[in-house]
Scaffold this active site. Structure first.
Site, short mmCIF file in Angstrom:
data_model
loop_
_atom_site.label_atom_id
_atom_site.label_comp_id
_atom_site.label_asym_id
_atom_site.label_seq_id
_atom_site.Cartn_x
_atom_site.Cartn_y
_atom_site.Cartn_z
N CYS A 92 29.78 7.77 106.52
CA CYS A 92 31.04 8.47 106.26
C CYS A 92 31.73 8.99 107.51
O CYS A 92 32.92 9.30 107.47
CB CYS A 92 30.80 9.64 105.31
SG CYS A 92 30.23 9.13 103.68
N HIS A 360 38.23 9.22 99.48
CA HIS A 360 37.39 9.15 100.68
C HIS A 360 37.13 7.68 101.04
O HIS A 360 36.12 7.11 100.65
CB HIS A 360 36.09 9.89 100.37
CG HIS A 360 35.04 9.85 101.42
ND1 HIS A 360 35.27 9.55 102.75
CD2 HIS A 360 33.68 10.08 101.32
CE1 HIS A 360 34.14 9.61 103.42
NE2 HIS A 360 33.16 9.91 102.58
N CYS A 390 29.68 15.44 106.34
CA CYS A 390 28.30 15.10 106.02
C CYS A 390 28.17 13.58 106.07
O CYS A 390 29.16 12.87 105.96
CB CYS A 390 27.91 15.63 104.64
SG CYS A 390 28.89 14.97 103.27
#
Length: 404
Positions: A92, A360, A390
């Site tokens: 991510c 996202h 994260c």
């Protein structure tokens, strides 16, 4: 003497719904990346071998997103073919790591400028379709007490005492803040319109948003990860082996308080002082510090806390030195844990909404939130901001920027 690394521009596409009826679904990852690079070139009048490299994050590096997508995107764009391309994957945080790598290359004297960012077409290349040793290799999965991210988010909620109502309240706030940001034109500087080959607009807004969301509508949703935790394959049992002090896992997350699956791309133009002078560009901010860290791979998503502690300590700063924060809303509990750990007011965190509201796009989000942070620092006349995410498998990344 160490060079300063400045942000000269930051842009992104709108986020399209990551499914077959999403507005961006007709575009490949290559096409959307090339469009984004072209927009950066055109906005800043970049000619010839203007940048040292394109560093491009994308997480699921298979099929159309495989084969060093960064280099393919350069060749498919209007950039000079002498510019190479580097595809990277830190899950991510890939888009953020692209920016951080570029900044640190400039600081070390390896080139005057870079374009950094990333892409993810989640509606075309499914998350997890590339496989992952930590999930599929028993020798690692068992030793690391692997559980899926949704279970990890629920572990955070259980460990730190967050309730379903608190998570839903944060989700409603994200939707409201994102709507206000769009209504007030706060993204106008950075969001480009995606057009087809005939110049017709395909998408000019974040289409995943659900501004009508309220506590009642969220309350009707069932916990998304309870079945995989409690029934088959029973990941809660694995989690409780790692954390025996917990009686049970409290499953509070669902589609409404977790990040959305979307398509999108983002780019940041980073250069030293010499680059700006050559192209007549004014720096908007300097990248003051970067950091990354490894964390517990089972609870997995607590990385923003230790990486923030690290980046502040390494640079002689305190949490009070930061005016604004972008903490990626992968799940509501991630942001709540960050605010709890540092006693940060929510008025300083994700003030224009986040991934719960807008989605996202894995490989792009890190670059997107840096751009959003920069825009908001300018709009609100603040000086210093930090973005953090994260990361799967237990990691955290952070970037501190300061206006100039």
């Amino acid at each position: 003497m160490t060079e300063e690394a400045y942000i000269y521009d930051a842009l992104r596409t709108p986020r399209g719904k990551g499914r077959a009826d999403g507005s961006l679904h007709e575009l490949t990852s290559l096409r959307l990346s090339a469009l984004t690079l072209n927009a950066m070139k055109e906005r800043n009048n970049l000619e010839g071998h203007a940048v040292e490299d394109v560093i491009w994050g994308n997480v699921t590096q298979v099929m159309e997103q495989g084969g060093c997508l960064a280099r393919s995107a350069v060749l498919a764009s209007d950039l000079d073919e002498r510019i190479p391309g580097l595809a990277i994957n830190r899950f991510c945080a890939s888009g953020m790591e692209a920016v951080n790598l570029a900044a640190n290359q400039i600081r070390g004297g390896a080139g005057n400028a870079y374009i950094a960012g990333g892409v993810e077409m989640m509606g075309r290349v499914a998350m997890g379709s590339d496989g992952a040793a930590i999930a599929v290799d028993p020798s690692l999965a068992m030793d690391s007490y692997f559980v899926p991210q949704g279970i990890s988010a629920d572990i955070i909620a259980t460990e730190y005492g967050f309730t379903r109502d608190e998570a839903d309240k944060l989700a409603v706030q994200s939707q409201q803040r994102a709507k206000r940001a769009w209504d007030e034109g706060r993204f106008a500087k950075s969001v480009i319109t995606v057009r087809d080959q005939n110049g017709l607009a395909i998408l000019d807004h974040d289409e995943y948003m659900r501004p009508q969301t309220d506590m009642q509508s969220l309350g009707a949703l069932n916990p998304a990860f309870q079945a995989m935790g409690e029934v088959m394959p029973g990941f809660d049992k694995i989690a409780l082996m790692k954390y025996p002090h917990l009686e049970k896992i409290n499953h509070i997350h669902h589609a409404g308080n977790s990040s959305g699956i979307v398509d999108g791309a983002a780019a940041v133009l980073i250069g030293n002082k010499e680059f700006g002078e050559k192209y007549g560009l004014k720096p908007r901010a300097r990248i003051r510090a970067t950091a990354k860290i490894g964390t517990d791979p089972t609870i997995m998503l607590t990385g923003p806390v230790p990486v923030t502690e690290k980046i502040l300590a390494d640079n002689g700063m305190k949490i009070g030195d930061i005016d604004l924060f972008e903490v990626n809303e992968a799940f509501a509990a991630v942001v709540m844990r960050f605010m709890q750990a540092f006693d940060v007011e929510d008025s300083k965190v994700n003030v224009n909404g986040g991934s719960i509201a807008m989605g996202h796009p894995l490989g792009a989000t890190g670059a997107m939130i840096i751009g959003t942070l920069l825009d908001e620092l300018e709009r609100s006349d603040k000086e210093v901001g930090m973005a953090t995410l994260c990361i799967a498998s237990g990691m955290g990344a952070a970037t501190i920027i300061e206006r100039v």
